[in-house]
Motif scaffolding. Structure first.
Motif, PDB file in Angstrom:
ATOM      1  N   LYS A   1       0.974  -1.160  -0.135  1.00 57.66           N
ATOM      2  CA  LYS A   1       0.174   0.107  -0.016  1.00 57.66           C
ATOM      3  C   LYS A   1       0.779   1.263   0.000  1.00 57.66           C
ATOM      4  O   LYS A   1       0.338   2.411  -0.381  1.00 57.66           O
ATOM      5  CB  LYS A   1      -0.802  -0.039   1.107  1.00 57.66           C
ATOM      6  CG  LYS A   1      -1.969  -0.992   1.142  1.00 57.66           C
ATOM      7  CD  LYS A   1      -3.209  -0.926   0.426  1.00 57.66           C
ATOM      8  CE  LYS A   1      -3.976  -1.901   0.415  1.00 57.66           C
ATOM      9  NZ  LYS A   1      -3.574  -3.269  -0.677  1.00 57.66           N
ATOM     10  N   ALA A   2       2.058   0.884   0.396  1.00 60.98           N
ATOM     11  CA  ALA A   2       2.951   2.397   0.572  1.00 60.98           C
ATOM     12  C   ALA A   2       4.367   1.958  -0.043  1.00 60.98           C
ATOM     13  O   ALA A   2       4.795   0.827   0.239  1.00 60.98           O
ATOM     14  CB  ALA A   2       3.133   2.754   1.913  1.00 60.98           C
ATOM     15  N   VAL A   3       5.009   2.803  -0.605  1.00 60.23           N
ATOM     16  CA  VAL A   3       6.329   2.646  -0.857  1.00 60.23           C
ATOM     17  C   VAL A   3       7.276   3.513  -0.532  1.00 60.23           C
ATOM     18  O   VAL A   3       7.102   4.897   0.116  1.00 60.23           O
ATOM     19  CB  VAL A   3       6.602   2.760  -2.401  1.00 60.23           C
ATOM     20  CG1 VAL A   3       5.963   1.631  -3.175  1.00 60.23           C
ATOM     21  CG2 VAL A   3       6.438   4.090  -3.165  1.00 60.23           C
ATOM     22  N   VAL A   4       8.699   3.270  -0.277  1.00 59.91           N
ATOM     23  CA  VAL A   4       9.561   4.240   0.501  1.00 59.91           C
ATOM     24  C   VAL A   4      10.892   4.340  -0.551  1.00 59.91           C
ATOM     25  O   VAL A   4      11.308   3.177  -1.180  1.00 59.91           O
ATOM     26  CB  VAL A   4       9.984   3.774   1.945  1.00 59.91           C
ATOM     27  CG1 VAL A   4      10.695   2.429   2.042  1.00 59.91           C
ATOM     28  CG2 VAL A   4      10.827   5.006   2.393  1.00 59.91           C
ATOM     29  N   CYS A   5      11.313   5.206  -0.547  1.00 64.93           N
ATOM     30  CA  CYS A   5      12.985   5.380  -1.131  1.00 64.93           C
ATOM     31  C   CYS A   5      13.699   6.373  -0.230  1.00 64.93           C
ATOM     32  O   CYS A   5      13.353   7.581   0.225  1.00 64.93           O
ATOM     33  CB  CYS A   5      12.863   5.723  -2.657  1.00 64.93           C
ATOM     34  SG  CYS A   5      12.033   7.354  -3.204  1.00 64.93           S
ATOM     35  N   ALA A   6      15.277   6.185  -0.491  1.00 66.27           N
ATOM     36  CA  ALA A   6      16.012   7.259  -0.236  1.00 66.27           C
ATOM     37  C   ALA A   6      16.259   8.097  -1.707  1.00 66.27           C
ATOM     38  O   ALA A   6      16.377   7.243  -2.412  1.00 66.27           O
ATOM     39  CB  ALA A   6      17.284   6.648   0.578  1.00 66.27           C
ATOM     40  N   SER A   7      16.712   9.094  -1.505  1.00 65.21           N
ATOM     41  CA  SER A   7      16.992   9.563  -2.676  1.00 65.21           C
ATOM     42  C   SER A   7      17.903  10.989  -2.838  1.00 65.21           C
ATOM     43  O   SER A   7      17.871  11.721  -1.691  1.00 65.21           O
ATOM     44  CB  SER A   7      15.684  10.023  -3.638  1.00 65.21           C
ATOM     45  OG  SER A   7      15.778  10.709  -4.628  1.00 65.21           O
ATOM     46  N   THR A   8      18.746  11.234  -3.896  1.00 74.92           N
ATOM     47  CA  THR A   8      19.284  12.434  -4.067  1.00 74.92           C
ATOM     48  C   THR A   8      18.530  13.421  -4.796  1.00 74.92           C
ATOM     49  O   THR A   8      18.842  14.404  -5.192  1.00 74.92           O
ATOM     50  CB  THR A   8      20.635  12.332  -4.768  1.00 74.92           C
ATOM     51  OG1 THR A   8      20.315  11.675  -5.943  1.00 74.92           O
ATOM     52  CG2 THR A   8      21.576  11.311  -4.136  1.00 74.92           C
ATOM     53  N   GLY A   9      17.264  13.086  -5.109  1.00 74.14           N
ATOM     54  CA  GLY A   9      16.273  13.729  -5.661  1.00 74.14           C
ATOM     55  C   GLY A   9      15.797  12.952  -6.812  1.00 74.14           C
ATOM     56  O   GLY A   9      14.156  12.962  -6.993  1.00 74.14           O
ATOM     57  N   ASN A  10      16.101  12.270  -7.796  1.00 72.18           N
ATOM     58  CA  ASN A  10      15.569  11.991  -9.097  1.00 72.18           C
ATOM     59  C   ASN A  10      14.616  10.853  -8.730  1.00 72.18           C
ATOM     60  O   ASN A  10      13.727  10.517  -9.342  1.00 72.18           O
ATOM     61  CB  ASN A  10      16.505  11.724 -10.240  1.00 72.18           C
ATOM     62  CG  ASN A  10      16.789  13.121 -11.005  1.00 72.18           C
ATOM     63  OD1 ASN A  10      15.838  13.862 -11.116  1.00 72.18           O
ATOM     64  ND2 ASN A  10      17.911  12.912 -11.507  1.00 72.18           N
ATOM     65  N   THR A  11      14.909   9.934  -7.868  1.00 73.60           N
ATOM     66  CA  THR A  11      14.528   8.868  -7.404  1.00 73.60           C
ATOM     67  C   THR A  11      13.244   8.988  -6.784  1.00 73.60           C
ATOM     68  O   THR A  11      11.974   8.516  -7.079  1.00 73.60           O
ATOM     69  CB  THR A  11      15.443   7.925  -6.771  1.00 73.60           C
ATOM     70  OG1 THR A  11      16.562   7.216  -7.281  1.00 73.60           O
ATOM     71  CG2 THR A  11      14.480   6.514  -5.982  1.00 73.60           C
ATOM     72  N   SER A  12      13.154  10.148  -5.805  1.00 75.15           N
ATOM     73  CA  SER A  12      12.095  10.539  -5.479  1.00 75.15           C
ATOM     74  C   SER A  12      10.833  11.170  -6.174  1.00 75.15           C
ATOM     75  O   SER A  12       9.875  10.776  -6.317  1.00 75.15           O
ATOM     76  CB  SER A  12      12.200  11.729  -4.138  1.00 75.15           C
ATOM     77  OG  SER A  12      12.988  12.761  -4.671  1.00 75.15           O
ATOM     78  N   ALA A  13      11.453  11.743  -7.303  1.00 76.57           N
ATOM     79  CA  ALA A  13      10.648  12.556  -8.308  1.00 76.57           C
ATOM     80  C   ALA A  13       9.832  11.302  -8.910  1.00 76.57           C
ATOM     81  O   ALA A  13       8.593  11.417  -9.303  1.00 76.57           O
ATOM     82  CB  ALA A  13      11.246  13.456  -9.032  1.00 76.57           C
ATOM     83  N   SER A  14      10.458  10.276  -9.375  1.00 74.03           N
ATOM     84  CA  SER A  14      10.172   9.167 -10.249  1.00 74.03           C
ATOM     85  C   SER A  14       9.201   8.434  -9.159  1.00 74.03           C
ATOM     86  O   SER A  14       8.158   8.189  -9.753  1.00 74.03           O
ATOM     87  CB  SER A  14      11.398   8.676 -10.797  1.00 74.03           C
ATOM     88  OG  SER A  14      10.878   7.423 -11.528  1.00 74.03           O
ATOM     89  N   ALA A  15       9.750   7.812  -8.078  1.00 71.65           N
ATOM     90  CA  ALA A  15       8.861   7.117  -7.197  1.00 71.65           C
ATOM     91  C   ALA A  15       7.394   7.829  -6.875  1.00 71.65           C
ATOM     92  O   ALA A  15       6.370   7.388  -6.872  1.00 71.65           O
ATOM     93  CB  ALA A  15       9.583   6.926  -5.788  1.00 71.65           C
ATOM     94  N   ALA A  16       7.466   9.176  -6.484  1.00 77.72           N
ATOM     95  CA  ALA A  16       6.350   9.775  -6.341  1.00 77.72           C
ATOM     96  C   ALA A  16       5.288   9.961  -7.518  1.00 77.72           C
ATOM     97  O   ALA A  16       4.066   9.575  -7.587  1.00 77.72           O
ATOM     98  CB  ALA A  16       6.633  11.406  -6.023  1.00 77.72           C
ATOM     99  N   ALA A  17       5.823  10.049  -8.894  1.00 78.84           N
ATOM    100  CA  ALA A  17       4.772   9.953  -9.960  1.00 78.84           C
ATOM    101  C   ALA A  17       4.334   8.643 -10.352  1.00 78.84           C
ATOM    102  O   ALA A  17       3.088   8.408 -10.341  1.00 78.84           O
ATOM    103  CB  ALA A  17       5.657  10.540 -10.910  1.00 78.84           C
ATOM    104  N   TYR A  18       5.012   7.686 -10.161  1.00 83.28           N
ATOM    105  CA  TYR A  18       4.663   6.402 -10.414  1.00 83.28           C
ATOM    106  C   TYR A  18       3.753   5.907  -9.279  1.00 83.28           C
ATOM    107  O   TYR A  18       2.694   5.189  -9.593  1.00 83.28           O
ATOM    108  CB  TYR A  18       5.616   5.313 -10.863  1.00 83.28           C
ATOM    109  CG  TYR A  18       6.113   5.449 -11.973  1.00 83.28           C
ATOM    110  CD1 TYR A  18       7.202   6.499 -12.304  1.00 83.28           C
ATOM    111  CD2 TYR A  18       5.917   4.610 -13.112  1.00 83.28           C
ATOM    112  CE1 TYR A  18       7.683   6.911 -13.704  1.00 83.28           C
ATOM    113  CE2 TYR A  18       6.313   4.950 -14.658  1.00 83.28           C
ATOM    114  CZ  TYR A  18       7.327   6.108 -14.692  1.00 83.28           C
ATOM    115  OH  TYR A  18       7.808   6.095 -16.031  1.00 83.28           O
TER     116      TYR A  18
END
Ligand SMILES: *Cc1c(COP(=O)(O)O)cnc(C)c1O
Length: 376
Positions: free
Chosen positions: A86-103
């Motif tokens: 139901k939920a995902v998590v990531c550590a990010s220097t920025g681009n992973t978070s932008a991508s994870a949030a969109a998908y």
């Protein structure tokens, strides 16, 4: 494709649908995609002239959220949905978070992103926020964020979508497939930036799978073997930023520093895999200074017409460095992955080489003055 007598443009369907026989999916998979991949392989004329060879840049800034991370994220979020998360998590220097949030948004999942204090480019941060991610700023660097994210996923009901998740690597290997499908074979050399080292791992996997007779384990033992697509694999040349170059140094860097924030990583998760790619391909992992990165960043924008974020220029900086050292053979084919879009982190374009701000020339509202200014 034609419809009646009218030509219909082929609509790229995203990397999972385009390469389904080479990815861990089947007919029942509920695919989460924003149409990632299918990015341009642009011939870099000035670089080609310089090295007396053929140099192409794979423009990954053309992905839906502006970086190559989308190739892996379509797979990772698809896997998250498949697992019932139901939920995902990531550590990010920025681009992973932008991508994870969109998908995650498209899949209807909650997304938590752990970012290091400071040093996140504004464009990337705004993407994560726009897509409604739960943004947590951790008092530490990227490596610390990844440590927390991994422990969170081990102990709580959240799905980790960093590149330590093998689904990410699977999606990202399609970058290599596209290069071979476009050029007709693997290049002699593939150059790219190295941060957490997921991408060099993924490209090497993709190139190897295309050069071997291959069958997808997910598709069962009776799956037909696919014939090799490429006759060879390239040498992999990876470049870290000098202030964040643990693989080059041979030990983790506790306080990594560089203007190239996307590769500001002191202890890469895929360290060993990156070394494998180097050894097996007969390649190198080297470092480039911030000055070299910014010079390459400027070369790409002002000579090739390709605007990237600083980290994305590390591969080009590496080629320029090796060329200056006389280590680049002539008559070869080079592909350089330029990993993210320049608009992610645009401030660097507005600085002169000496660090001062670029200022526009101010003139009165008068045609003759403007013409004179333009040398017309
Ligand atoms: C993530 C990223 C990198 C580094 O890729 P790794 O797989 O971590 O080595 C380089 N450039 C950009 C723009 C990135 O977002």
């Amino acid at each position: 494709m034609t419809k009646g007598n009218v030509a219909v443009a082929h609509q790229w369907r995203g990397v999972i649908r385009e390469y389904a026989d080479r990815l861990p999916v089947d007919d029942a998979t509920q695919i989460v995609s924003l149409g990632e991949g299918g990015t341009p392989l642009v011939r870099a004329a000035a670089l080609s002239d310089l090295v007396q060879g053929e140099v192409f840049v794979k423009v990954e800034g053309m992905n839906p959220t502006g970086s190559f991370k989308d190739r892996g994220m379509t797979m990772a979020i698809t896997a998250a949905v498949e697992s019932g998360a139901k939920a995902v998590v990531c550590a990010s220097t920025g681009n992973t978070s932008a991508s994870a949030a969109a998908y995650a948004t498209q899949a209807g999942l909650t997304c938590a992103v752990l970012v290091p204090a400071g040093k996140i480019a504004m464009g990337k941060l705004s993407q994560a926020i726009a897509h409604g991610a739960e943004l947590i700023q951790v008092d530490g660097n990227f490596d610390g964020c990844l440590d927390v994210a991994r422990k969170l996923a081990e102990n709580y009901p959240v799905f980790l979508v960093n590149s330590v998740n093998p689904a990410r690597i699977e999606g990202q290997k399609t970058g290599a497939f596209e290069v071979v499908d476009t050029l007709g074979d693997a290049p002699d050399f593939h150059l790219l930036p190295v941060g957490n080292a997921g991408n060099i791992t993924a490209y090497w996997k993709g190139y190897r799978e295309y050069a071997e007779a291959w069958s997808n384990p997910r598709h069962g033992e009776d799956a037909a073997q696919l014939a090799p697509v490429a006759t060879r694999t390239p040498q992999m040349w990876g470049f870290q930023a000098a202030g964040s170059a643990p693989i080059v140094a041979g030990h983790p860097i506790t306080e990594p520093e560089t203007v190239a924030t996307a590769i500001r990583i002191g202890n890469p998760a895929s360290w060993e895999k990156a070394e494998e790619a180097r050894e097996e391909s007969g390649g190198v992992i080297d470092s480039v200074t911030d000055e070299e990165i910014l010079a390459a960043h400027r070369w790409l924008s002002s000579r090739e017409g390709v605007f990237v974020e600083p980290a994305s220029a590390a591969g080009v900086a590496g080629l320029l460095k090796k060329q200056a050292a006389g280590e680049v053979p002539t008559g070869k084919t080079f592909v350089i992955t330029v990993t993210g879009h320049g608009l992610k982190d645009p401030e660097w374009a507005l600085k002169n080489a000496d660090g001062s701000d670029v200022a526009p020339t101010k003139v009165p509202q008068d045609v003759e003055t403007v013409a004179r200014q333009l040398g017309l």
